[in-house]
Design a protein around this motif. Structure first.
Motif, PDB file in Angstrom:
ATOM      1  N   GLU A  49     -99.508  58.991  65.797  1.00 45.53           N
ATOM      2  CA  GLU A  49    -100.873  58.501  65.546  1.00 45.53           C
ATOM      3  C   GLU A  49    -100.928  57.373  64.513  1.00 45.53           C
ATOM      4  N   VAL A  50     -99.815  57.077  63.869  1.00 42.27           N
ATOM      5  CA  VAL A  50     -99.838  56.080  62.803  1.00 42.27           C
ATOM      6  C   VAL A  50    -100.112  54.672  63.341  1.00 42.27           C
ATOM      7  N   GLY A  51     -99.697  54.390  64.554  1.00 43.76           N
ATOM      8  CA  GLY A  51     -99.940  53.064  65.126  1.00 43.76           C
ATOM      9  C   GLY A  51    -101.418  52.754  65.239  1.00 43.76           C
ATOM     10  N   ALA A  52    -102.206  53.714  65.710  1.00 43.25           N
ATOM     11  CA  ALA A  52    -103.652  53.506  65.827  1.00 43.25           C
ATOM     12  C   ALA A  52    -104.276  53.273  64.460  1.00 43.25           C
ATOM     13  N   ARG A  53    -103.793  53.977  63.446  1.00 42.38           N
ATOM     14  CA  ARG A  53    -104.324  53.793  62.089  1.00 42.38           C
ATOM     15  C   ARG A  53    -103.971  52.408  61.552  1.00 42.38           C
ATOM     16  N   LEU A  54    -102.776  51.934  61.854  1.00 44.93           N
ATOM     17  CA  LEU A  54    -102.380  50.592  61.419  1.00 44.93           C
ATOM     18  C   LEU A  54    -103.209  49.520  62.124  1.00 44.93           C
ATOM     19  N   LEU A  55    -103.396  49.670  63.427  1.00 43.30           N
ATOM     20  CA  LEU A  55    -104.195  48.695  64.176  1.00 43.30           C
ATOM     21  C   LEU A  55    -105.644  48.669  63.687  1.00 43.30           C
ATOM     22  N   ALA A  56    -106.174  49.825  63.296  1.00 42.06           N
ATOM     23  CA  ALA A  56    -107.560  49.907  62.830  1.00 42.06           C
ATOM     24  C   ALA A  56    -107.777  49.174  61.510  1.00 42.06           C
ATOM     25  N   LEU A  57    -106.717  48.856  60.782  1.00 35.58           N
ATOM     26  CA  LEU A  57    -106.864  48.130  59.513  1.00 35.58           C
ATOM     27  C   LEU A  57    -107.362  46.700  59.732  1.00 35.58           C
ATOM     28  N   GLY A  58    -107.141  46.155  60.910  1.00 34.03           N
ATOM     29  CA  GLY A  58    -107.625  44.799  61.196  1.00 34.03           C
ATOM     30  C   GLY A  58    -106.759  43.706  60.608  1.00 34.03           C
ATOM     31  N   CYS A  59    -105.467  43.958  60.515  1.00 28.42           N
ATOM     32  CA  CYS A  59    -104.512  42.974  60.002  1.00 28.42           C
ATOM     33  C   CYS A  59    -103.639  42.463  61.139  1.00 28.42           C
ATOM     34  N   ASP A  60    -102.978  41.352  60.895  1.00 29.77           N
ATOM     35  CA  ASP A  60    -101.937  40.892  61.805  1.00 29.77           C
ATOM     36  C   ASP A  60    -100.646  41.571  61.362  1.00 29.77           C
ATOM     37  N   LEU A  61    -100.190  42.535  62.156  1.00 30.34           N
ATOM     38  CA  LEU A  61     -99.003  43.307  61.806  1.00 30.34           C
ATOM     39  C   LEU A  61     -97.739  42.525  62.116  1.00 30.34           C
ATOM     40  N   VAL A  62     -96.761  42.625  61.216  1.00 28.52           N
ATOM     41  CA  VAL A  62     -95.466  41.959  61.364  1.00 28.52           C
ATOM     42  C   VAL A  62     -94.396  42.946  60.919  1.00 28.52           C
ATOM     43  N   TRP A  63     -93.372  43.150  61.742  1.00 22.63           N
ATOM     44  CA  TRP A  63     -92.255  43.982  61.324  1.00 22.63           C
ATOM     45  C   TRP A  63     -91.512  43.274  60.205  1.00 22.63           C
ATOM     46  N   ALA A  64     -91.277  43.979  59.111  1.00 21.79           N
ATOM     47  CA  ALA A  64     -90.494  43.461  57.982  1.00 21.79           C
ATOM     48  C   ALA A  64     -89.405  44.494  57.696  1.00 21.79           C
ATOM     49  N   THR A  65     -88.458  44.558  58.598  1.00 23.76           N
ATOM     50  CA  THR A  65     -87.470  45.627  58.594  1.00 23.76           C
ATOM     51  C   THR A  65     -86.136  45.125  59.106  1.00 23.76           C
ATOM     52  N   THR A  66     -85.082  45.791  58.687  1.00 19.07           N
ATOM     53  CA  THR A  66     -83.763  45.448  59.214  1.00 19.07           C
ATOM     54  C   THR A  66     -83.605  45.917  60.657  1.00 19.07           C
ATOM     55  N   TRP A  67     -84.574  46.680  61.163  1.00 15.67           N
ATOM     56  CA  TRP A  67     -84.564  47.053  62.577  1.00 15.67           C
ATOM     57  C   TRP A  67     -84.744  45.814  63.452  1.00 15.67           C
ATOM     58  N   MET A  68     -85.355  44.780  62.894  1.00 13.41           N
ATOM     59  CA  MET A  68     -85.621  43.534  63.606  1.00 13.41           C
ATOM     60  C   MET A  68     -86.318  43.820  64.948  1.00 13.41           C
ATOM     61  N   GLU A  69     -85.872  43.197  66.033  1.00 15.34           N
ATOM     62  CA  GLU A  69     -86.515  43.347  67.341  1.00 15.34           C
ATOM     63  C   GLU A  69     -86.422  44.780  67.877  1.00 15.34           C
ATOM     64  N   ARG A  70     -85.466  45.545  67.409  1.00 10.39           N
ATOM     65  CA  ARG A  70     -85.337  46.944  67.843  1.00 10.39           C
ATOM     66  C   ARG A  70     -86.568  47.752  67.442  1.00 10.39           C
ATOM     67  N   ALA A  71     -87.298  47.318  66.420  1.00  8.66           N
ATOM     68  CA  ALA A  71     -88.535  48.008  66.052  1.00  8.66           C
ATOM     69  C   ALA A  71     -89.528  47.954  67.208  1.00  8.66           C
ATOM     70  N   ASN A  72     -89.573  46.836  67.920  1.00  8.82           N
ATOM     71  CA  ASN A  72     -90.451  46.725  69.088  1.00  8.82           C
ATOM     72  C   ASN A  72     -89.965  47.590  70.245  1.00  8.82           C
ATOM     73  N   GLU A  73     -88.672  47.699  70.393  1.00 11.01           N
ATOM     74  CA  GLU A  73     -88.098  48.438  71.517  1.00 11.01           C
ATOM     75  C   GLU A  73     -88.107  49.948  71.301  1.00 11.01           C
ATOM     76  N   VAL A  74     -87.865  50.385  70.064  1.00 13.37           N
ATOM     77  CA  VAL A  74     -87.655  51.802  69.791  1.00 13.37           C
ATOM     78  C   VAL A  74     -88.826  52.455  69.062  1.00 13.37           C
ATOM     79  N   VAL A  75     -89.348  51.789  68.043  1.00 12.84           N
ATOM     80  CA  VAL A  75     -90.387  52.394  67.196  1.00 12.84           C
ATOM     81  C   VAL A  75     -91.784  52.196  67.777  1.00 12.84           C
ATOM     82  N   ALA A  76     -92.128  50.974  68.130  1.00 10.66           N
ATOM     83  CA  ALA A  76     -93.491  50.667  68.587  1.00 10.66           C
ATOM     84  C   ALA A  76     -93.979  51.578  69.709  1.00 10.66           C
ATOM     85  N   PRO A  77     -93.198  51.817  70.760  1.00 11.80           N
ATOM     86  CA  PRO A  77     -93.702  52.680  71.834  1.00 11.80           C
ATOM     87  C   PRO A  77     -93.974  54.111  71.381  1.00 11.80           C
TER      88      PRO A  77
END
Length: 179
Positions: A49-77
């Protein structure tokens, strides 16, 4: 500054803020709703449920992690986020100038990426030198929000992020200079 009407940026780390290192409170629904664990048992600690809470903040979200593009592949979904931009990290051997002692290796790059826009940085490794450096180097408002890595993002963290965003938006709407 690129423009006062732009939404604030929110730079988001994964390990610590989204994947807490403390004991898991129980089975996660993220494990049931997402692709295979990619060999990382800690992914079961993601709060779906944390993704919905982050989106509700109304910010432009940017991954700032050593996961790099893997954050989109593994974490985001697993947490309900769309594909996000990823902060690219400079080659540590190519540093043009010395880094002040205690300054996190991400700090300078995130300030450059923000380019004067209001931003929040959510990480578990933010320290006093990062706060001093950002205050001295970033012309816009910023919130460096350190998350307890044993707990990850909590309702209290979201309350702090929301309060800061509300204050920045109120200041911007009033025409007063940003803090």
């Amino acid at each position: 500054m690129t423009g006062a009407v732009e939404r604030p940026l929110l730079f988001l780390d994964v390990d610590g803020p989204l994947i807490p290192f403390g004991g898991s409170p129980g089975p996660s629904r993220a494990a049931d709703q997402a692709p295979a664990d990619e060999g990382n048992p800690l992914l079961a600690r993601l709060d779906p449920e944390v993704g919905a809470r982050l989106l509700a903040l109304g910010c432009d979200l940017v991954w700032a992690t050593t996961w790099m593009e893997r954050a989109n592949e593994v974490v985001a979904p697993r947490i309900g986020l769309p594909r996000l931009p990823v902060a690219d990290w400079p080659d540590p051997d190519a540093a043009a100038e010395p880094v002040p002692r205690g300054l996190h290796w991400k700090t300078r790059h995130l300030v450059e990426r923000a380019d004067g826009r209001p931003f929040i940085w959510v990480d578990d490794e933010i320290g006093p030198m990062d706060r001093l450096w950002v205050t001295a180097q970033h012309p816009g408002p910023s919130l460096l929000h350190r998350v307890d890595p044993a707990r990850g993002l909590t309702p209290a963290d979201f309350a702090a992020l929301t309060a800061w965003l509300d204050a920045v938006r109120a200041t911007t709407a009033s025409g007063r200079p940003l803090p």
